[in-house]
Design an enzyme around this catalytic site. Sequence first.
Site, PDB file in Angstrom:
ATOM      1  CE  LYS A  38       2.966 -16.385  -6.897  1.00  0.00           C
ATOM      2  NZ  LYS A  38       1.669 -15.737  -6.590  1.00  0.00           N
ATOM      3  CG  ASN A  39       3.151 -14.505  -3.251  1.00  0.00           C
ATOM      4  OD1 ASN A  39       2.640 -14.495  -4.376  1.00  0.00           O
ATOM      5  ND2 ASN A  39       2.687 -15.493  -2.644  1.00  0.00           N
ATOM      6  NE  ARG A  85      -7.033 -13.190  -3.966  1.00  0.00           N
ATOM      7  CZ  ARG A  85      -8.341 -12.849  -3.988  1.00  0.00           C
ATOM      8  NH1 ARG A  85      -8.950 -13.271  -5.198  1.00  0.00           N
ATOM      9  NH2 ARG A  85      -8.782 -12.666  -2.972  1.00  0.00           N
ATOM     10  CB  CYS A 129      -4.889 -19.412  -7.745  1.00  0.00           C
ATOM     11  SG  CYS A 129      -3.257 -19.921  -8.469  1.00  0.00           S
ATOM     12  NE  ARG A 170      -7.470 -16.415  -3.589  1.00  0.00           N
ATOM     13  CZ  ARG A 170      -6.250 -16.578  -4.183  1.00  0.00           C
ATOM     14  NH1 ARG A 170      -6.282 -17.314  -5.553  1.00  0.00           N
ATOM     15  NH2 ARG A 170      -5.213 -15.971  -3.700  1.00  0.00           N
ATOM     16  CB  ILE A 225     -11.848  -8.118  -2.215  1.00  0.00           C
ATOM     17  CG1 ILE A 225     -13.155  -7.554  -2.689  1.00  0.00           C
ATOM     18  CG2 ILE A 225     -11.117  -8.843  -3.101  1.00  0.00           C
ATOM     19  CD1 ILE A 225     -12.601  -6.622  -3.853  1.00  0.00           C
ATOM     20  CD  GLN A 274     -11.781  -8.606   6.918  1.00  0.00           C
ATOM     21  OE1 GLN A 274     -11.181  -8.108   7.973  1.00  0.00           O
ATOM     22  NE2 GLN A 274     -13.132  -9.157   7.061  1.00  0.00           N
ATOM     23  CG  ASP A 307       1.267 -19.910  -1.280  1.00  0.00           C
ATOM     24  OD1 ASP A 307       1.592 -18.613  -1.283  1.00  0.00           O
ATOM     25  OD2 ASP A 307       0.000 -20.144  -1.383  1.00  0.00           O
ATOM     26  CB  ILE A 323      -4.907 -20.448   4.085  1.00  0.00           C
ATOM     27  CG1 ILE A 323      -4.028 -20.734   5.211  1.00  0.00           C
ATOM     28  CG2 ILE A 323      -5.313 -19.160   3.397  1.00  0.00           C
ATOM     29  CD1 ILE A 323      -3.994 -19.680   6.062  1.00  0.00           C
ATOM     30  NE  ARG A 350      -0.810 -16.471 -11.915  1.00  0.00           N
ATOM     31  CZ  ARG A 350      -1.482 -16.855 -10.963  1.00  0.00           C
ATOM     32  NH1 ARG A 350      -2.082 -17.657 -10.692  1.00  0.00           N
ATOM     33  NH2 ARG A 350      -1.204 -15.908  -9.691  1.00  0.00           N
TER      34      ARG A 350
HETATM   35  C1  EPZ Z   1      -1.661 -14.345  -1.107  1.00  0.00           C
HETATM   36  O1  EPZ Z   1      -2.959 -14.348  -1.261  1.00  0.00           O
HETATM   37  C2  EPZ Z   1      -0.919 -14.846  -1.883  1.00  0.00           C
HETATM   38  N1  EPZ Z   1      -0.885 -14.327  -3.120  1.00  0.00           N
HETATM   39  C3  EPZ Z   1      -1.534 -16.456  -2.063  1.00  0.00           C
HETATM   40  O2  EPZ Z   1      -0.283 -17.124  -2.841  1.00  0.00           O
HETATM   41  C4  EPZ Z   1      -1.217 -16.837  -0.771  1.00  0.00           C
HETATM   42  O3  EPZ Z   1      -1.789 -18.300  -0.633  1.00  0.00           O
HETATM   43  C5  EPZ Z   1      -2.061 -16.343   0.475  1.00  0.00           C
HETATM   44  O4  EPZ Z   1      -1.731 -14.973   0.305  1.00  0.00           O
HETATM   45  C6  EPZ Z   1      -2.112 -16.809   1.751  1.00  0.00           C
HETATM   46  O5  EPZ Z   1      -0.603 -16.695   2.190  1.00  0.00           O
HETATM   47  C7  EPZ Z   1      -0.240 -13.149  -3.370  1.00  0.00           C
HETATM   48  O6  EPZ Z   1       0.386 -12.701  -2.732  1.00  0.00           O
HETATM   49  C8  EPZ Z   1      -0.387 -12.451  -4.665  1.00  0.00           C
HETATM   50  P1  EPZ Z   1      -5.305 -14.156   1.855  1.00  0.00           P
HETATM   51  P2  EPZ Z   1      -4.382 -13.372  -0.742  1.00  0.00           P
HETATM   52  O7  EPZ Z   1      -6.017 -12.725   1.732  1.00  0.00           O
HETATM   53  O8  EPZ Z   1      -3.850 -12.114  -0.305  1.00  0.00           O
HETATM   54  C9  EPZ Z   1      -9.922 -15.061   3.145  1.00  0.00           C
HETATM   55  C10 EPZ Z   1       0.517 -18.306  -4.450  1.00  0.00           C
HETATM   56  O9  EPZ Z   1       0.291 -19.701  -4.685  1.00  0.00           O
HETATM   57  N2  EPZ Z   1     -10.017 -13.490   2.740  1.00  0.00           N
HETATM   58  O10 EPZ Z   1      -4.119 -14.095   2.753  1.00  0.00           O
HETATM   59  O11 EPZ Z   1      -5.539 -13.406  -1.737  1.00  0.00           O
HETATM   60  C11 EPZ Z   1      -9.375 -15.644   1.633  1.00  0.00           C
HETATM   61  O12 EPZ Z   1     -10.424 -16.159   1.138  1.00  0.00           O
HETATM   62  C12 EPZ Z   1      -0.578 -17.699  -4.016  1.00  0.00           C
HETATM   63  O13 EPZ Z   1       1.536 -17.730  -4.611  1.00  0.00           O
HETATM   64  C13 EPZ Z   1     -11.332 -13.050   3.077  1.00  0.00           C
HETATM   65  O14 EPZ Z   1     -12.016 -13.836   3.544  1.00  0.00           O
HETATM   66  O15 EPZ Z   1      -4.865 -14.320   0.446  1.00  0.00           O
HETATM   67  C14 EPZ Z   1      -8.444 -16.778   2.168  1.00  0.00           C
HETATM   68  O16 EPZ Z   1      -9.411 -17.917   2.750  1.00  0.00           O
HETATM   69  C15 EPZ Z   1      -2.067 -18.265  -3.982  1.00  0.00           C
HETATM   70  N3  EPZ Z   1     -11.552 -11.747   2.898  1.00  0.00           N
HETATM   71  C16 EPZ Z   1      -7.839 -16.024   3.336  1.00  0.00           C
HETATM   72  O17 EPZ Z   1      -8.738 -15.136   3.869  1.00  0.00           O
HETATM   73  C17 EPZ Z   1     -10.455 -10.825   2.252  1.00  0.00           C
HETATM   74  O18 EPZ Z   1     -10.839  -9.746   2.015  1.00  0.00           O
HETATM   75  C18 EPZ Z   1      -6.535 -15.652   3.286  1.00  0.00           C
HETATM   76  O19 EPZ Z   1      -6.423 -14.942   2.125  1.00  0.00           O
HETATM   77  C19 EPZ Z   1      -9.369 -11.342   1.892  1.00  0.00           C
HETATM   78  C20 EPZ Z   1      -9.012 -12.617   2.156  1.00  0.00           C
END
Ligand code: EPZ
Length: 426
Positions: free
Chosen positions: A22-23, A93, A117, A122, A124, A126, A305, A327, A397
Site C-alpha cells: 500500500k505505502n 493522507r 488515519c 501529524r 507537514i 518537514q 504499522d 512514532i 483502505r
Molecule cells: C507513513 O505515514 C505511512 N503512510 C504510515 O502508514 C506509517 O505509519 C508512517 O509513514 C511511519 O512509517 C503512508 O506511507 C501513506 P511520517 P507518514 O511522516 O508519512 C511526524 C499505515 O498504517 N512528522 O513518517 O505520514 C509525524 O507526526 C499508515 O499504513 C512531522 O513531525 O508518516 C510522525 O510522528 C499509518 N512533520 C512522524 O513524523 C512532518 O512534516 C513519522 O511520520 C511529517 C511527519
Amino acid sequence: MDKFIINGGKKLHGRVNISGAKNAAVAIIPATILAEGPCILENVPNINDVTIDLQILQEMGADVKLLDKSTIRIDTKHIRDTVVPYEMARRMRASYYFLGTLLTKFNHAKVSMPGGCDLGDRPIDQHLKCFKSLGADYSIEHGLVEINADKLIGTQIYFDKVTVGATINAMFASVKADGLTILENAAKEPHIVDLANFLNSLGADIMGAGTDVIKIRGVRKLGGTNYTIIPDQIEAGTFMVAAAATKGDVTVNGVIPKHLEPITSKLRKVGVTIEEHDDSVRVIGAERYERTNLKTMPHPGFPTDMQPQFAALLTLAKGTSILTEGIFDNRFRYVDELRRMGADISVDGKVAVIEGVERLTGAPVKVADLRAGAALIIAGLSADGITAIEEIQHIERGYEDMDVKLRGLGADIVKRRYPSDIKVAL
Ligand code: EPZ
C-alpha cells in the site's frame, strides 16, 4: 454498513498470497505525473486508498486503464490541472504526494491538508521545509496547501525527524531540480527504496535510498516504464501475527523476507517458530507466548504499522509486556476495544502495559483506524465466541480481500451488510 463477523478459536493453516505494498503504491501512482510516457504498474493492491489515488488522477485528466486485477496502465500526458479535488484529497493522507509531483511538473500545486488515519498530531512542516529549501513558496488557506516555484534548485536538506512522507515529497520535488540534492536523516523504509527504483526506471538519478543519506541529481526528462511494486511487508506481518495468535501453521507467500526482519525477530523472541524461504515465510504457532518489551522505530526498527497487531498477540502472552509507540502520539485507540474482549491493558501516553490473560472472548467492537482494525481481527480470530467488527471501511483502505484471504486459511469470518440503524445483538 458492513461488518466482519468472526467466530474465533480456529487455527489458521495453509498458504496466503501477499498483495502489493500500500505505502509504495500510494507514492508510485502520483509519481506517474512525472512520467512523459505511459507507465504500466504491476502488483498494485486492490484497496480503497489506491482507488482514491486513481480517481484523483482521472479527475485531473490522466488516462487510467485496468489491464487486470493488479495491473494498471497510467498515462498522465494530458494532465493540465494542478489543483487536486478537495473532497477526494481529504479522504487520504497520502494525497499530499501530489504536492511534490505537481510542483515538479507544473511549478504549482494546490492540495487539501492531509486527512487519513487519526494517530495524533501529524504535521507537514518537514514537507514544507523541503519545498522551501528547493526554492518554492507556500501558503495554507481554507484547508488548502498551495505551493509555487519559478525554479527548483538542488540543495542540502536535513530532516529534523525521520519522516517517510517528507522524504518521499523531497524526492519528488528534487528529481528534476537543477543540480544535486542531498537528503540527510532520510527515512529508510522498503517503500522509499521501491519509489527510488521506480523513479530511476523513468530515468531519474537517485542514489542511496534505503540509507539515511539520499542523493538526487536533477535530470531533464523522465520517460515511461513498466514497474512491479514490492509486496506489502505490513500485510505479510499482519498474517504472520494472525497465524501465531491462532496457534496455526501458515505460509505467507510472495514476500521479501528481508523486509520482514524486524517482525520475524520479535515473533521468534516471544516463541513463534518461523522458517524463511526465498519468497515466503512459514509461521508455526505455539500454545502460549512469552512476554516481551517493544518500541516502534523508523525502519529497520520494529514498524509502528505493526504495533496494534502485536499488542493483540501480547494480550494472551505469559506475564507483563511493555509496548512503547515511538512514532505517533496516539496509536492506542484500539485498546478500549480489546478491553471489551477481556484484554488487560493500561495506557499512559506513548506506553501500553499489557498483562497477559488466559483467554479473550468475542464482543461487538469498532475500528478506529486501519491497523487498529487489523488488531481487532487478530483478537477476534483468537477469542472464544463471536466478534462483530464495525467500521471496516478503515480496514479495506489498506488490506485487499482480508476476509477472503482469512477464509482461505480456515478462519470463520464473513462480511455482513447491515442497514445503519440496526445494531447487531450478539
Ligand atoms: C507513513 O505515514 C505511512 N503512510 C504510515 O502508514 C506509517 O505509519 C508512517 O509513514 C511511519 O512509517 C503512508 O506511507 C501513506 P511520517 P507518514 O511522516 O508519512 C511526524 C499505515 O498504517 N512528522 O513518517 O505520514 C509525524 O507526526 C499508515 O499504513 C512531522 O513531525 O508518516 C510522525 O510522528 C499509518 N512533520 C512522524 O513524523 C512532518 O512534516 C513519522 O511520520 C511529517 C511527519
